[in-house]
Design a protein around this motif. Structure first.
Motif, PDB file in Angstrom:
ATOM      1  N   PHE A 140     -10.985  -2.963 -12.611  1.00  0.00           N
ATOM      2  CA  PHE A 140     -12.431  -2.810 -12.448  1.00  0.00           C
ATOM      3  C   PHE A 140     -12.821  -1.337 -12.339  1.00  0.00           C
ATOM      4  CE2 PHE A 140     -11.124  -6.761 -10.296  1.00  0.00           C
ATOM      5  CZ  PHE A 140     -11.811  -7.689 -11.070  1.00  0.00           C
ATOM      6  N   ASN A 141     -13.975  -0.986 -12.880  1.00  0.00           N
ATOM      7  CA  ASN A 141     -14.526   0.354 -12.641  1.00  0.00           C
ATOM      8  C   ASN A 141     -14.835   0.523 -11.159  1.00  0.00           C
ATOM      9  OD1 ASN A 141     -14.423   1.018 -15.321  1.00  0.00           O
ATOM     10  ND2 ASN A 141     -16.601   0.714 -15.725  1.00  0.00           N
ATOM     11  N   ILE A 142     -14.738   1.775 -10.673  1.00  0.00           N
ATOM     12  CA  ILE A 142     -14.984   2.019  -9.245  1.00  0.00           C
ATOM     13  C   ILE A 142     -15.614   3.403  -9.058  1.00  0.00           C
ATOM     14  CG2 ILE A 142     -12.776   3.113  -8.673  1.00  0.00           C
ATOM     15  CD1 ILE A 142     -14.442   0.435  -6.502  1.00  0.00           C
ATOM     16  N   LEU A 150     -25.077  20.823  -1.751  1.00  0.00           N
ATOM     17  CA  LEU A 150     -24.493  21.485  -2.921  1.00  0.00           C
ATOM     18  C   LEU A 150     -23.259  20.759  -3.461  1.00  0.00           C
ATOM     19  CD1 LEU A 150     -24.833  25.328  -2.196  1.00  0.00           C
ATOM     20  CD2 LEU A 150     -26.412  23.779  -3.360  1.00  0.00           C
ATOM     21  N   SER A 151     -23.165  19.459  -3.208  1.00  0.00           N
ATOM     22  CA  SER A 151     -22.008  18.697  -3.724  1.00  0.00           C
ATOM     23  C   SER A 151     -22.466  17.360  -4.312  1.00  0.00           C
ATOM     24  CB  SER A 151     -20.961  18.486  -2.622  1.00  0.00           C
ATOM     25  OG  SER A 151     -21.536  17.928  -1.455  1.00  0.00           O
ATOM     26  N   CYS A 152     -23.589  17.420  -5.032  1.00  0.00           N
ATOM     27  CA  CYS A 152     -24.144  16.203  -5.623  1.00  0.00           C
ATOM     28  C   CYS A 152     -23.139  15.486  -6.534  1.00  0.00           C
ATOM     29  CB  CYS A 152     -25.416  16.548  -6.411  1.00  0.00           C
ATOM     30  SG  CYS A 152     -26.328  15.134  -7.059  1.00  0.00           S
ATOM     31  N   TRP A 153     -22.260  16.240  -7.176  1.00  0.00           N
ATOM     32  CA  TRP A 153     -21.264  15.649  -8.085  1.00  0.00           C
ATOM     33  C   TRP A 153     -20.373  14.633  -7.375  1.00  0.00           C
ATOM     34  CZ3 TRP A 153     -22.268  16.582 -12.960  1.00  0.00           C
ATOM     35  CH2 TRP A 153     -22.874  17.791 -13.339  1.00  0.00           C
ATOM     36  N   PHE A 154     -20.279  14.731  -6.051  1.00  0.00           N
ATOM     37  CA  PHE A 154     -19.358  13.877  -5.297  1.00  0.00           C
ATOM     38  C   PHE A 154     -20.088  12.795  -4.496  1.00  0.00           C
ATOM     39  CE2 PHE A 154     -17.458  18.163  -5.680  1.00  0.00           C
ATOM     40  CZ  PHE A 154     -16.380  17.839  -6.491  1.00  0.00           C
ATOM     41  N   ASP A 155     -21.362  12.577  -4.806  1.00  0.00           N
ATOM     42  CA  ASP A 155     -22.148  11.594  -4.056  1.00  0.00           C
ATOM     43  C   ASP A 155     -21.691  10.164  -4.342  1.00  0.00           C
ATOM     44  OD1 ASP A 155     -24.237  10.837  -2.292  1.00  0.00           O
ATOM     45  OD2 ASP A 155     -25.521  10.370  -4.016  1.00  0.00           O
ATOM     46  N   GLY A 156     -21.381   9.851  -5.604  1.00  0.00           N
ATOM     47  CA  GLY A 156     -20.704   8.588  -5.887  1.00  0.00           C
ATOM     48  C   GLY A 156     -21.436   7.459  -6.582  1.00  0.00           C
ATOM     49  N   PRO A 157     -22.790   7.393  -6.638  1.00  0.00           N
ATOM     50  CA  PRO A 157     -23.401   6.230  -7.303  1.00  0.00           C
ATOM     51  C   PRO A 157     -23.127   6.246  -8.810  1.00  0.00           C
ATOM     52  CG  PRO A 157     -25.089   7.829  -6.741  1.00  0.00           C
ATOM     53  CD  PRO A 157     -23.816   8.303  -6.087  1.00  0.00           C
ATOM     54  N   SER A 158     -22.614   5.132  -9.326  1.00  0.00           N
ATOM     55  CA  SER A 158     -22.216   5.073 -10.727  1.00  0.00           C
ATOM     56  C   SER A 158     -23.417   5.253 -11.648  1.00  0.00           C
ATOM     57  CB  SER A 158     -21.521   3.739 -11.022  1.00  0.00           C
ATOM     58  OG  SER A 158     -22.394   2.655 -10.750  1.00  0.00           O
ATOM     59  N   TYR A 159     -23.211   6.034 -12.679  1.00  0.00           N
ATOM     60  CA  TYR A 159     -24.203   6.338 -13.723  1.00  0.00           C
ATOM     61  C   TYR A 159     -25.391   7.150 -13.201  1.00  0.00           C
ATOM     62  CZ  TYR A 159     -21.383   2.944 -16.203  1.00  0.00           C
ATOM     63  OH  TYR A 159     -20.314   2.284 -16.763  1.00  0.00           O
ATOM     64  N   GLN A 201     -12.304   4.744 -14.145  1.00  0.00           N
ATOM     65  CA  GLN A 201     -11.821   3.568 -14.866  1.00  0.00           C
ATOM     66  C   GLN A 201     -10.380   3.227 -14.462  1.00  0.00           C
ATOM     67  OE1 GLN A 201     -12.732   3.882 -19.131  1.00  0.00           O
ATOM     68  NE2 GLN A 201     -14.364   5.337 -18.625  1.00  0.00           N
ATOM     69  N   ALA A 202      -9.918   2.076 -14.916  1.00  0.00           N
ATOM     70  CA  ALA A 202      -8.574   1.607 -14.582  1.00  0.00           C
ATOM     71  C   ALA A 202      -7.539   2.677 -14.932  1.00  0.00           C
ATOM     72  CB  ALA A 202      -8.271   0.312 -15.346  1.00  0.00           C
ATOM     73  N   GLY A 203      -6.662   2.985 -13.961  1.00  0.00           N
ATOM     74  CA  GLY A 203      -5.594   3.949 -14.178  1.00  0.00           C
ATOM     75  C   GLY A 203      -6.002   5.403 -13.996  1.00  0.00           C
ATOM     76  N   GLN A 204      -7.285   5.652 -13.721  1.00  0.00           N
ATOM     77  CA  GLN A 204      -7.764   7.023 -13.572  1.00  0.00           C
ATOM     78  C   GLN A 204      -7.870   7.418 -12.096  1.00  0.00           C
ATOM     79  OE1 GLN A 204     -11.489   7.361 -15.688  1.00  0.00           O
ATOM     80  NE2 GLN A 204     -10.492   7.565 -17.672  1.00  0.00           N
ATOM     81  N   SER A 205      -8.000   8.725 -11.867  1.00  0.00           N
ATOM     82  CA  SER A 205      -8.190   9.265 -10.514  1.00  0.00           C
ATOM     83  C   SER A 205      -9.370  10.225 -10.501  1.00  0.00           C
ATOM     84  CB  SER A 205      -6.935  10.010 -10.033  1.00  0.00           C
ATOM     85  OG  SER A 205      -5.838   9.137  -9.916  1.00  0.00           O
ATOM     86  N   PHE A 206      -9.946  10.409  -9.324  1.00  0.00           N
ATOM     87  CA  PHE A 206     -11.013  11.404  -9.126  1.00  0.00           C
ATOM     88  C   PHE A 206     -10.956  11.832  -7.675  1.00  0.00           C
ATOM     89  CE2 PHE A 206     -15.667  12.294  -8.257  1.00  0.00           C
ATOM     90  CZ  PHE A 206     -15.660  13.533  -8.873  1.00  0.00           C
ATOM     91  N   THR A 207     -11.151  13.135  -7.433  1.00  0.00           N
ATOM     92  CA  THR A 207     -11.089  13.664  -6.079  1.00  0.00           C
ATOM     93  C   THR A 207     -12.494  14.031  -5.598  1.00  0.00           C
ATOM     94  OG1 THR A 207      -8.858  14.516  -6.443  1.00  0.00           O
ATOM     95  CG2 THR A 207     -10.102  15.441  -4.595  1.00  0.00           C
ATOM     96  N   TYR A 208     -12.899  13.416  -4.499  1.00  0.00           N
ATOM     97  CA  TYR A 208     -14.185  13.714  -3.867  1.00  0.00           C
ATOM     98  C   TYR A 208     -13.987  14.836  -2.848  1.00  0.00           C
ATOM     99  CZ  TYR A 208     -15.937   9.309  -5.837  1.00  0.00           C
ATOM    100  OH  TYR A 208     -16.318   8.302  -6.689  1.00  0.00           O
ATOM    101  N   LEU A 249     -18.953  -4.576  -5.916  1.00  0.00           N
ATOM    102  CA  LEU A 249     -17.664  -4.403  -5.232  1.00  0.00           C
ATOM    103  C   LEU A 249     -17.829  -3.897  -3.810  1.00  0.00           C
ATOM    104  CD1 LEU A 249     -15.362  -2.932  -8.021  1.00  0.00           C
ATOM    105  CD2 LEU A 249     -15.277  -5.210  -7.008  1.00  0.00           C
ATOM    106  N   ARG A 250     -19.025  -3.410  -3.486  1.00  0.00           N
ATOM    107  CA  ARG A 250     -19.307  -2.965  -2.119  1.00  0.00           C
ATOM    108  C   ARG A 250     -19.067  -4.083  -1.104  1.00  0.00           C
ATOM    109  NH1 ARG A 250     -23.609  -2.661   1.201  1.00  0.00           N
ATOM    110  NH2 ARG A 250     -25.182  -3.536  -0.172  1.00  0.00           N
ATOM    111  N   ALA A 251     -19.084  -5.341  -1.559  1.00  0.00           N
ATOM    112  CA  ALA A 251     -18.874  -6.474  -0.652  1.00  0.00           C
ATOM    113  C   ALA A 251     -17.511  -6.419   0.026  1.00  0.00           C
ATOM    114  CB  ALA A 251     -19.027  -7.797  -1.405  1.00  0.00           C
ATOM    115  N   THR A 252     -16.516  -5.797  -0.616  1.00  0.00           N
ATOM    116  CA  THR A 252     -15.172  -5.733  -0.019  1.00  0.00           C
ATOM    117  C   THR A 252     -14.635  -4.310   0.086  1.00  0.00           C
ATOM    118  OG1 THR A 252     -14.057  -6.047  -2.169  1.00  0.00           O
ATOM    119  CG2 THR A 252     -14.576  -8.028  -0.900  1.00  0.00           C
ATOM    120  N   VAL A 253     -15.233  -3.371  -0.648  1.00  0.00           N
ATOM    121  CA  VAL A 253     -14.730  -1.989  -0.654  1.00  0.00           C
ATOM    122  C   VAL A 253     -15.626  -1.141   0.240  1.00  0.00           C
ATOM    123  CG1 VAL A 253     -14.144   0.002  -2.086  1.00  0.00           C
ATOM    124  CG2 VAL A 253     -13.791  -2.314  -2.968  1.00  0.00           C
ATOM    125  N   TYR A 254     -15.259  -1.053   1.516  1.00  0.00           N
ATOM    126  CA  TYR A 254     -16.040  -0.261   2.470  1.00  0.00           C
ATOM    127  C   TYR A 254     -15.186   0.070   3.688  1.00  0.00           C
ATOM    128  CZ  TYR A 254     -16.739  -4.836   4.813  1.00  0.00           C
ATOM    129  OH  TYR A 254     -16.547  -6.057   5.433  1.00  0.00           O
TER     130      TYR A 254
END
Length: 574
Positions: A87-89, A100-109, A116-123, A143-148
């Motif tokens: 799943f995308n996350i 000054l860190s809007c890039w790391f705020d997190g809301p998709s799109y 994506q699957a198999g990828q990484s990102f550092t906040y 996915l917020r229902a279980t990922v928190y």
């Protein structure tokens, strides 16, 4: 958790021992005055059995709720997220102002494409002048229902709380649990055109409690000592419901709301909507026994199905008779709007605050539900909304359409075609918002569709009036603004009238998620001093999916600490 000095010393020691505290070379950023905390999040599916049923669900590090993140004010936090699921996350750091860190705020799109699957990102972000109870959650699909999980930021070393230090602290995360896979639930809801299936259970720290099937032993418990005072950090991570919380025979003293200190306010119960946090002091001053901590529904809308069974946890005294029956907690009726107003009336900033008296940008935004016309060739399957239509939601009667790429990236790189900068600062039409509708009800309850942004000049002093509407039904909407906290200077019932509205410009609460009252309005003020693209939306995920949101584009200023840095090298691509 043990008492504060001991517990945080243990946490910091763990971080130091495991090499999680070190300085990292990063791009231009807000200067950090503290340490750097490093965390590793692996997005994993986990097989879970609850309510007599087993399913696979998405978690962080196999934990439900996910791991807590600990820091101190002005610390820098670095979290590496690796996606080991199909799943995308993305992860949003709720309440963190992301200076000054809007890039790391997190809301998709909005600020990034999903990991994506198999990828990484550092906040990477700094808790600039922020401390208190925050949380993190997935911000893609449902996915917020279980990922928190919790994000607890302590004061700087040597800085005490503005209240007597508690004997112990405990974090209580309120949630919802479905037997159904939540990604399938979201897809089925979107395809039906109607409302979602209500949750199968409410949960406290992932535990439903004894009121549900197969859950007599699936109960969270806090063990307490007579005469001691406890700090409970309440976090609402639920998906589509607002909830009351109370402890049998015990009073709650609110000392913090949305990670900002408040004047102490004592009450029998509190109400939290999704996205809201609250810290309360509770003294174990009753006779030894087992007392229920209850989480039950608050439903202000009419005609909506919801789960009416409460989740129960235990507040158990040392020396209580083992296996004794718990004393029940009294919760308000599910539609007790006065109980909600009473708590909101009690919220005041701890000290007098500097609220802008002058306003540069005066905004008026209606919020509410719509029903779109059915255009499906299979209406029984796809048009299960009111009057055989398709449910929608809107701000200023414009239903927000999520783009295909990150809006922040499109804005920064000047990529045309993803959004327009013409979100109206006032409704397209003024009418009796609470009792009427913008069009001809019930024949026309349409909203316009679009990806429209509202552009703000850097440093603008903004007032925003949010007005609930009754096109479909009036309802309390928890509206969250990313990238900012704001002063809630006023609220009331009925249509907003500037001639009669009472504003508190002395000590209003400073919040990031405000419950706009059912059939009423709320007024907030903030200064647009954080450049970027910031999502503003209802934190009931079904309403967000239906389009109840917009984005605020805050332009760069001219100083060194007024310009959004370039994007990180590992920013995910769509």
């Amino acid at each position: 958790m043990a008492n504060l000095p001991t517990s945080f010393t243990i946490v910091l020691s763990f971080l130091f021992i495991h090499g999680y505290n070190y300085n990292v070379h990063v791009m231009a950023q807000w200067p950090s005055g503290g340490s750097t905390r490093f965390y590793d999040f692996k997005v994993q599916t986990k097989r879970v059995t609850k309510l007599c049923s087993t399913k696979d669900m998405v978690t962080i590090n196999g934990k439900f709720p996910g791991p807590s993140v600990y820091a101190q004010e002005d610390d820098r936090i670095i979290v590496n997220v690796t996606n080991e699921t199909p799943f995308n996350i993305t992860i949003h750091w709720h309440g963190v102002r992301q200076k000054l860190s809007c890039w790391f705020d997190g809301p998709s799109y909005i600020t990034q494409c999903p990991i994506q699957a198999g990828q990484s990102f550092t906040y990477e972000f700094t808790m600039v002048k922020q401390k208190g109870t925050f949380f993190w959650h997935a911000h893609v699909s449902w996915l917020r229902a279980t990922v928190y999980g919790a994000l607890i930021v302590y004061p700087k070393a040597g800085v005490p709380y503005p209240f007597k230090a508690p004997y112990e602290e405990h974090t209580l995360i309120l949630g919802e649990y479905w037997l159904q896979d939540v990604v399938q639930l979201e897809r089925a809801t979107a395809a039906s055109g109607g409302p979602p299936t209500p949750t199968n259970a409410y949960t406290i720290n992932g535990h439903p409690g004894p009121n549900y099937n197969c859950s007599n032993n699936d109960v969270y418990q806090i063990d307490v000592v007579s005469g001691k005072t406890y700090l409970l950090r309440l976090i609402h991570a639920g998906l589509n419901m607002e909830n009351f919380f109370a402890i049998a025979n015990h009073r709650l003293t609110i000392v913090e709301a949305d990670a900002e200190y408040t004047k102490p306010f004592t009450t029998d119960r509190v109400m939290l909507g999704p996205g809201q946090t609250m810290s309360v002091l509770v003294t174990a001053e009753q006779s030894p026994g087992k007392y229920s901590m209850a989480m039950g529904p608050y439903m202000s809308a009419k005609g909506v199905k919801f789960q009416n069974i409460s989740s129960i946890a235990y507040f158990q005294y040392s020396g209580a008779v083992p296996n004794s029956l718990s004393l029940p907690a009294k919760l308000p009726c599910f539609n007790d709007n006065l109980a909600v107003k009473t708590v909101m009336d009690g919220l005041r900033s701890l000290n007098p605050v500097n609220v802008s008296r002058q306003i540069d940008t005066d905004l008026f935004v209606t919020i509410g539900l719509n029903v779109q016309k059915c255009h499906s060739k299979t209406p029984k399957q796809n048009c299960q909304g009111l009057n055989n239509g398709v449910m929608a939601a809107s701000m200023n009667n414009i239903s927000f359409v999520k783009p295909k790429i990150s809006l922040l990236e499109a804005y920064y790189k000047k990529i045309n075609g993803s959004f327009t900068e013409d979100f109206p600062g006032v409704p397209l039409k003024f009418y009796d918002f609470v009792n009427g509708a913008p069009n001809n009800v019930p024949n026309n309850t349409q909203a316009l569709n679009g990806t429209k942004a509202l552009v703000l000049e850097y440093g603008a002093r903004v007032q925003l009036i949010m007005q609930d509407t009754g096109t479909v039904t009036t309802e309390n909407h928890p509206i969250h603004l990313h990238g900012y906290s704001f002063y809630v200077v006023g609220y009331g019932t009925g249509n907003y009238n500037p001639k009669t509205a009472n504003f508190n410009l002395v000590d209003p609460p400073y919040m990031n998620t405000i419950g706009v009252p059912v059939g009423g309005w709320a007024a907030i003020r903030f200064v647009a001093d954080n450049p970027g693209v910031w999502f503003m939306h209802c934190h009931l995920d079904v309403h967000q999916s239906w389009g109840l949101g917009t984005v605020l584009v805050v332009k760069n200023g001219k100083g060194d600490l007024e310009i959004l840095p370039h994007p990180p090298a590992d920013l995910p691509q769509c």
